[in-house]
Motif scaffolding. Structure first.
Motif, PDB file in Angstrom:
ATOM      1  N   GLN A 267     -35.891  26.747  -3.511  1.00 15.16           N
ATOM      2  CA  GLN A 267     -34.862  27.716  -3.053  1.00 15.16           C
ATOM      3  C   GLN A 267     -34.624  28.403  -1.389  1.00 15.16           C
ATOM      4  O   GLN A 267     -33.584  28.251  -0.946  1.00 15.16           O
ATOM      5  N   HIS A 268     -35.834  28.823  -0.784  1.00 16.26           N
ATOM      6  CA  HIS A 268     -36.058  29.745   0.193  1.00 16.26           C
ATOM      7  C   HIS A 268     -35.623  28.111   1.589  1.00 16.26           C
ATOM      8  O   HIS A 268     -34.950  27.953   2.038  1.00 16.26           O
ATOM      9  N   TYR A 269     -36.349  27.480   0.664  1.00 15.94           N
ATOM     10  CA  TYR A 269     -36.462  26.480   1.960  1.00 15.94           C
ATOM     11  C   TYR A 269     -35.081  25.144   1.808  1.00 15.94           C
ATOM     12  O   TYR A 269     -35.299  25.484   2.697  1.00 15.94           O
TER      13      TYR A 269
ATOM     14  N   GLN B 164     -30.269  24.739   5.811  1.00 18.76           N
ATOM     15  CA  GLN B 164     -28.127  24.467   6.088  1.00 18.76           C
ATOM     16  C   GLN B 164     -28.095  26.041   7.089  1.00 18.76           C
ATOM     17  O   GLN B 164     -27.309  25.656   7.624  1.00 18.76           O
ATOM     18  N   GLN B 165     -29.844  26.823   8.033  1.00 19.31           N
ATOM     19  CA  GLN B 165     -29.762  27.550   9.230  1.00 19.31           C
ATOM     20  C   GLN B 165     -30.148  26.665   9.924  1.00 19.31           C
ATOM     21  O   GLN B 165     -29.732  27.284  11.087  1.00 19.31           O
ATOM     22  N   LEU B 166     -30.339  25.375  10.078  1.00 18.06           N
ATOM     23  CA  LEU B 166     -31.005  24.599  11.147  1.00 18.06           C
ATOM     24  C   LEU B 166     -29.995  24.018  11.797  1.00 18.06           C
ATOM     25  O   LEU B 166     -29.034  23.482  11.692  1.00 18.06           O
ATOM     26  N   THR B 167     -29.932  23.672  12.753  1.00 13.89           N
ATOM     27  CA  THR B 167     -28.858  23.525  14.154  1.00 13.89           C
ATOM     28  C   THR B 167     -29.875  21.973  14.955  1.00 13.89           C
ATOM     29  O   THR B 167     -29.698  21.681  16.411  1.00 13.89           O
ATOM     30  N   VAL B 168     -31.028  21.363  14.090  1.00 16.36           N
ATOM     31  CA  VAL B 168     -31.228  20.277  14.584  1.00 16.36           C
ATOM     32  C   VAL B 168     -29.576  18.798  14.038  1.00 16.36           C
ATOM     33  O   VAL B 168     -29.749  18.772  13.335  1.00 16.36           O
TER      34      VAL B 168
ATOM     35  N   MET C 116     -39.538  28.792   6.742  1.00 18.07           N
ATOM     36  CA  MET C 116     -39.343  27.104   4.908  1.00 18.07           C
ATOM     37  C   MET C 116     -40.444  26.839   4.974  1.00 18.07           C
ATOM     38  O   MET C 116     -40.818  27.312   3.619  1.00 18.07           O
ATOM     39  N   LEU C 117     -41.331  26.840   5.879  1.00 19.83           N
ATOM     40  CA  LEU C 117     -43.185  25.915   5.185  1.00 19.83           C
ATOM     41  C   LEU C 117     -43.820  27.464   4.549  1.00 19.83           C
ATOM     42  O   LEU C 117     -44.282  27.126   3.433  1.00 19.83           O
ATOM     43  N   LEU C 118     -43.296  28.682   5.148  1.00 21.56           N
ATOM     44  CA  LEU C 118     -44.120  30.187   4.596  1.00 21.56           C
ATOM     45  C   LEU C 118     -43.878  30.082   3.600  1.00 21.56           C
ATOM     46  O   LEU C 118     -44.636  30.056   2.316  1.00 21.56           O
ATOM     47  N   GLY C 119     -42.787  29.636   2.694  1.00 21.91           N
ATOM     48  CA  GLY C 119     -42.431  29.692   0.851  1.00 21.91           C
ATOM     49  C   GLY C 119     -43.255  28.891  -0.067  1.00 21.91           C
ATOM     50  O   GLY C 119     -43.587  29.396  -1.020  1.00 21.91           O
ATOM     51  N   TYR C 120     -43.953  27.760   1.095  1.00 27.01           N
ATOM     52  CA  TYR C 120     -44.694  26.946  -0.105  1.00 27.01           C
ATOM     53  C   TYR C 120     -45.531  27.831   0.081  1.00 27.01           C
ATOM     54  O   TYR C 120     -46.452  27.489  -0.158  1.00 27.01           O
TER      55      TYR C 120
ATOM     56  N   ARG D 236     -36.321  43.419  -2.791  1.00 27.66           N
ATOM     57  CA  ARG D 236     -35.465  43.684  -1.277  1.00 27.66           C
ATOM     58  C   ARG D 236     -36.540  42.837  -0.325  1.00 27.66           C
ATOM     59  O   ARG D 236     -35.711  42.933   0.803  1.00 27.66           O
ATOM     60  N   TRP D 237     -37.256  41.778  -0.347  1.00 31.58           N
ATOM     61  CA  TRP D 237     -37.778  40.891   0.416  1.00 31.58           C
ATOM     62  C   TRP D 237     -37.756  39.974   0.238  1.00 31.58           C
ATOM     63  O   TRP D 237     -37.749  39.452   1.613  1.00 31.58           O
ATOM     64  N   ASP D 238     -36.850  38.972  -0.278  1.00 31.15           N
ATOM     65  CA  ASP D 238     -35.811  38.213  -0.311  1.00 31.15           C
ATOM     66  C   ASP D 238     -34.737  38.085  -1.516  1.00 31.15           C
ATOM     67  O   ASP D 238     -34.872  38.621  -2.466  1.00 31.15           O
ATOM     68  N   PRO D 239     -33.683  37.504  -1.173  1.00 37.10           N
ATOM     69  CA  PRO D 239     -32.259  37.246  -2.348  1.00 37.10           C
ATOM     70  C   PRO D 239     -33.074  36.206  -3.279  1.00 37.10           C
ATOM     71  O   PRO D 239     -32.011  36.250  -3.976  1.00 37.10           O
TER      72      PRO D 239
END
Length: 171
Positions: free
Chosen positions: A153-155, A160-164, A42-46, A133-136
């Motif tokens: 948007q990426h973040y 929403q996929q985190l399970t913390v 998620m950080l990688l997007g920034y 094709r690299w990212d939706p």
């Protein structure tokens, strides 16, 4: 854009501070990463903004056929990109500490705030073709302003996929 960035930064810090070690090791939902690895992704997007921006400004000045050819080439390289993307987040999320992740996000956010302050309307409107094709969230053509928004948007999508679960750390 400043507000989006700052909200993500605050959320990232809160997630790292409230998650237990077990939460960070738990598998995320819909990915092959655990939560800590996904947080790095998620950080990688920034982090990407700082790399993409100069590239975008260069390609915005080149002939359209060069821009299209480069996007085509990157699209053909999507499979190895996805492997590298997965492995990089897996490795970084496995070796970086909470403190290092927070520091890296903070450092990146401060740099992006300064960079945004220096942007002109003309620069924000410059764009290039992207490898869809690299990212939706990549669109065929994106501007510098779009790439700043892309990171959020990426973040938001991956958050929403985190399970913390918020709670104290186990002993």
């Amino acid at each position: 854009m400043h507000e989006e960035l700052e909200l993500a930064r605050e959320n990232f810090r809160a997630l790292l501070e409230s998650a237990s070690n077990a939460d960070l090791r738990r598998r995320s939902s819909g990915t092959r990463w655990n939560n800590k690895q996904l947080l790095f992704h998620m950080l990688l997007g920034y982090l990407l903004i700082r790399t993409l921006r100069p590239l975008m400004l260069m390609f915005a000045r080149l002939p359209a056929w060069v821009n299209s050819s480069f996007a085509w080439l990157l699209n053909t390289a999507a499979p190895p990109f996805h492997v590298i993307n997965f492995a990089g987040a897996w490795l970084a999320g496995s070796v970086l500490s909470r403190r290092q992740l927070k520091w890296l996000f903070d450092r990146t956010a401060v740099a992006l705030h300064h960079q945004l302050d220096a942007e002109t309307e003309t620069t924000l409107a410059r764009g290039m073709r992207f490898p869809t094709r690299w990212d939706p969230f990549f669109r065929d053509v994106m501007t510098v302003a779009d790439i700043y928004h892309y990171a959020t948007q990426h973040y938001d999508f991956h958050s929403q996929q985190l399970t913390v679960s918020a709670g104290p750390d186990e002993p």
